[in-house]
Motif scaffolding. Structure first.
Motif, short mmCIF file in Angstrom:
data_model
loop_
_atom_site.label_atom_id
_atom_site.label_comp_id
_atom_site.label_asym_id
_atom_site.label_seq_id
_atom_site.Cartn_x
_atom_site.Cartn_y
_atom_site.Cartn_z
N PHE A 93 -70.13 4.78 -14.98
CA PHE A 93 -68.80 4.45 -14.48
C PHE A 93 -68.19 5.64 -13.73
O PHE A 93 -67.66 5.48 -12.62
CB PHE A 93 -67.89 4.04 -15.64
N ALA A 94 -68.25 6.83 -14.32
CA ALA A 94 -67.63 8.00 -13.70
C ALA A 94 -68.26 8.32 -12.34
O ALA A 94 -67.56 8.68 -11.38
CB ALA A 94 -67.72 9.20 -14.63
N THR A 95 -69.57 8.19 -12.27
CA THR A 95 -70.26 8.48 -11.02
C THR A 95 -69.84 7.52 -9.92
O THR A 95 -69.54 7.93 -8.78
CB THR A 95 -71.79 8.40 -11.22
N LEU A 96 -69.77 6.23 -10.24
CA LEU A 96 -69.37 5.25 -9.24
C LEU A 96 -67.90 5.43 -8.86
O LEU A 96 -67.52 5.20 -7.71
CB LEU A 96 -69.61 3.84 -9.77
N ALA A 97 -67.07 5.85 -9.81
CA ALA A 97 -65.66 6.10 -9.50
C ALA A 97 -65.55 7.23 -8.48
O ALA A 97 -64.78 7.14 -7.51
CB ALA A 97 -64.89 6.44 -10.77
N PRO A 116 -60.90 10.13 -26.36
CA PRO A 116 -60.57 10.85 -25.13
C PRO A 116 -61.84 11.31 -24.42
O PRO A 116 -62.83 11.68 -25.06
CB PRO A 116 -59.74 12.04 -25.62
N GLN A 117 -61.79 11.27 -23.11
CA GLN A 117 -62.90 11.72 -22.31
C GLN A 117 -62.69 13.18 -21.88
O GLN A 117 -61.62 13.76 -22.10
CB GLN A 117 -63.04 10.83 -21.07
N THR A 118 -63.71 13.75 -21.29
CA THR A 118 -63.62 15.15 -20.87
C THR A 118 -62.42 15.39 -19.98
O THR A 118 -61.72 16.40 -20.11
CB THR A 118 -64.91 15.57 -20.14
N ALA A 119 -62.14 14.44 -19.08
CA ALA A 119 -61.01 14.61 -18.17
C ALA A 119 -59.70 14.70 -18.93
O ALA A 119 -58.79 15.43 -18.53
CB ALA A 119 -60.96 13.45 -17.17
N ASP A 120 -59.57 13.96 -20.04
CA ASP A 120 -58.36 14.03 -20.85
C ASP A 120 -58.22 15.40 -21.49
O ASP A 120 -57.13 15.97 -21.55
CB ASP A 120 -58.38 12.95 -21.93
N SER A 161 -57.57 9.90 -9.27
CA SER A 161 -58.40 9.61 -10.45
C SER A 161 -59.89 9.68 -10.15
O SER A 161 -60.69 9.94 -11.06
CB SER A 161 -58.05 8.24 -11.03
N ALA A 162 -60.27 9.47 -8.91
CA ALA A 162 -61.70 9.50 -8.55
C ALA A 162 -62.33 10.83 -8.91
O ALA A 162 -63.45 10.87 -9.44
CB ALA A 162 -61.88 9.20 -7.07
N VAL A 163 -61.63 11.93 -8.65
CA VAL A 163 -62.19 13.25 -8.95
C VAL A 163 -62.32 13.47 -10.44
O VAL A 163 -63.02 14.39 -10.88
CB VAL A 163 -61.33 14.37 -8.31
N ARG A 164 -61.65 12.63 -11.25
CA ARG A 164 -61.75 12.70 -12.71
C ARG A 164 -62.66 11.62 -13.26
O ARG A 164 -62.59 11.28 -14.44
CB ARG A 164 -60.35 12.54 -13.32
N GLY A 165 -63.52 11.07 -12.41
CA GLY A 165 -64.41 10.02 -12.86
C GLY A 165 -63.69 8.72 -13.14
O GLY A 165 -64.16 7.90 -13.94
N GLY A 166 -62.53 8.53 -12.49
CA GLY A 166 -61.76 7.32 -12.68
C GLY A 166 -60.72 7.39 -13.77
O GLY A 166 -59.93 6.46 -13.95
N GLU A 167 -60.70 8.46 -14.53
CA GLU A 167 -59.80 8.56 -15.69
C GLU A 167 -58.34 8.68 -15.25
O GLU A 167 -58.00 9.49 -14.40
CB GLU A 167 -60.16 9.78 -16.54
N VAL A 168 -57.48 7.86 -15.86
CA VAL A 168 -56.05 7.97 -15.63
C VAL A 168 -55.30 8.34 -16.91
O VAL A 168 -54.10 8.52 -16.90
CB VAL A 168 -55.45 6.68 -15.04
N GLY A 169 -56.02 8.45 -18.02
CA GLY A 169 -55.42 8.96 -19.24
C GLY A 169 -55.00 7.89 -20.23
O GLY A 169 -55.33 6.72 -20.11
N CYS A 170 -54.23 8.32 -21.23
CA CYS A 170 -53.79 7.45 -22.32
C CYS A 170 -52.84 6.38 -21.79
O CYS A 170 -52.01 6.63 -20.92
CB CYS A 170 -53.10 8.29 -23.39
#
Length: 307
Positions: free
Chosen positions: A199-203, A262-266, A212-221
């Motif tokens: 998922f992160a790679t495709l994001a 939580p993911q690494t980006a968080d 969010s793309a640079v964070r693998g799509g992560e937007v947080g909690c």
């Protein structure tokens, strides 16, 4: 989608006190501030502010974000932006000292992440690209050092940072998405994910939400965030670990993934906030034209309209 806005909100460093106050760029060699035996000159700070004030792409990014214009009168800059920029420069002194004390080496990965941080701070890649080369080079170098310290903190204090993230997210719903322009493209990516793609790679490869793309799509909690209708409902109800069907909003088509850890980006976000708080409690001698130093919160407070 919610995204980091330019300068003021991006780093949450500026106290919005009073009304509009104009800071007139002078650019002398006198000290702007002194901290920990380091002095940064007014000409250094004002030169960067002048470069931002003259940058059309930055003015456009500010306008699109709905923020106060950087320049309201010729030759002057909204004092709140000046206070935010000074706050960041003060923090940088502590970052540089930490890099030296820990004998950290800035890596290619740090520089890549710093590029994304600079783009988020300034509002668009066009701003960084069109700044004078000396200014953009200095920003890249400084932000790479911020990232290096943040990553080192993540290595040293990963368990504590994870616990801190979980304490601030009672829902335990950590949201990521991939945003594309068409349903057809969303369906293609959905099929790739179903076949095992990351998922992160495709994001990073396809999402048009650059923040969010640079964070693998992560937007947080999910908690305390404002999402658009449609997106928010799915973020609240989507089964953990399953990618949603394409969700249409005014921004395009979203593929939404919710996790309960939580993911690494968080964790990186929390570590970065800790780095940006390094100046809390510090004694800083500040030229009063820029405002006053808020020692408790580690930031410059802009002069009030009546001040």
């Amino acid at each position: 989608m919610k995204r980091l806005s330019v300068l003021v909100a991006a780093l949450a460093l500026v106290a919005l006190v009073g009304g509009f106050v104009a800071y007139r760029v002078v650019g002398t060699g006198a000290p702007a501030f002194t901290v920990n035996g380091h002095t940064v000159s007014q000409s250094d700070v004002d030169g960067e502010l002048r470069a931002l004030a003259d940058n059309a792409a930055f003015a456009k990014a500010i306008k699109q974000s709905g923020s106060t214009p950087l320049v309201a009168h010729p030759g002057s800059i909204d004092a709140r932006y000046t206070a935010g920029w000074l706050s960041l420069r003060v923090v940088q002194v502590f970052v540089d000292d930490t890099v030296a004390r820990r004998h950290l080496t800035v890596t290619a990965t740090d520089r890549s992440q710093a590029e994304a941080l600079a783009v988020n701070l300034l509002g668009s890649e066009a701003v960084l690209r069109t700044l004078p080369s000396s200014v953009s080079s200095n920003l890249r170098t400084r932000f790479a050092r911020i990232v290096a310290v943040s990553d080192d903190d993540l290595t040293r204090q990963g368990a504590q940072l994870r616990a801190a993230v979980l304490r601030t997210c009672p829902s335990r719903r950590f949201v990521a998405h991939i945003l594309v322009s068409s349903q057809a493209e969303a369906l293609v990516i959905q099929a790739q994910l179903a076949a095992g793609a990351d998922f992160a790679t495709l994001a990073r490869q396809h999402s048009i939400d650059g923040a969010s793309a640079v964070r693998g799509g992560e937007v947080g909690c999910l908690d305390n965030q404002q999402f658009v209708n449609g997106f928010e409902q799915v973020a609240q109800t989507q089964p953990i670990g399953q990618v949603s069907a394409p969700v249409q909003t005014q921004f395009g088509f979203h593929l939404i993934l919710v996790r309960d850890v939580p993911q690494t980006a968080d964790l990186v976000g929390v570590a970065l906030n800790d780095v940006l708080g390094l100046a809390r409690g510090a004694r800083v001698t500040l030229d009063p034209r820029y405002g006053t130093w808020d020692r408790r919160n580690g930031r410059v407070v802009a002069p009030s309209a009546s001040g």
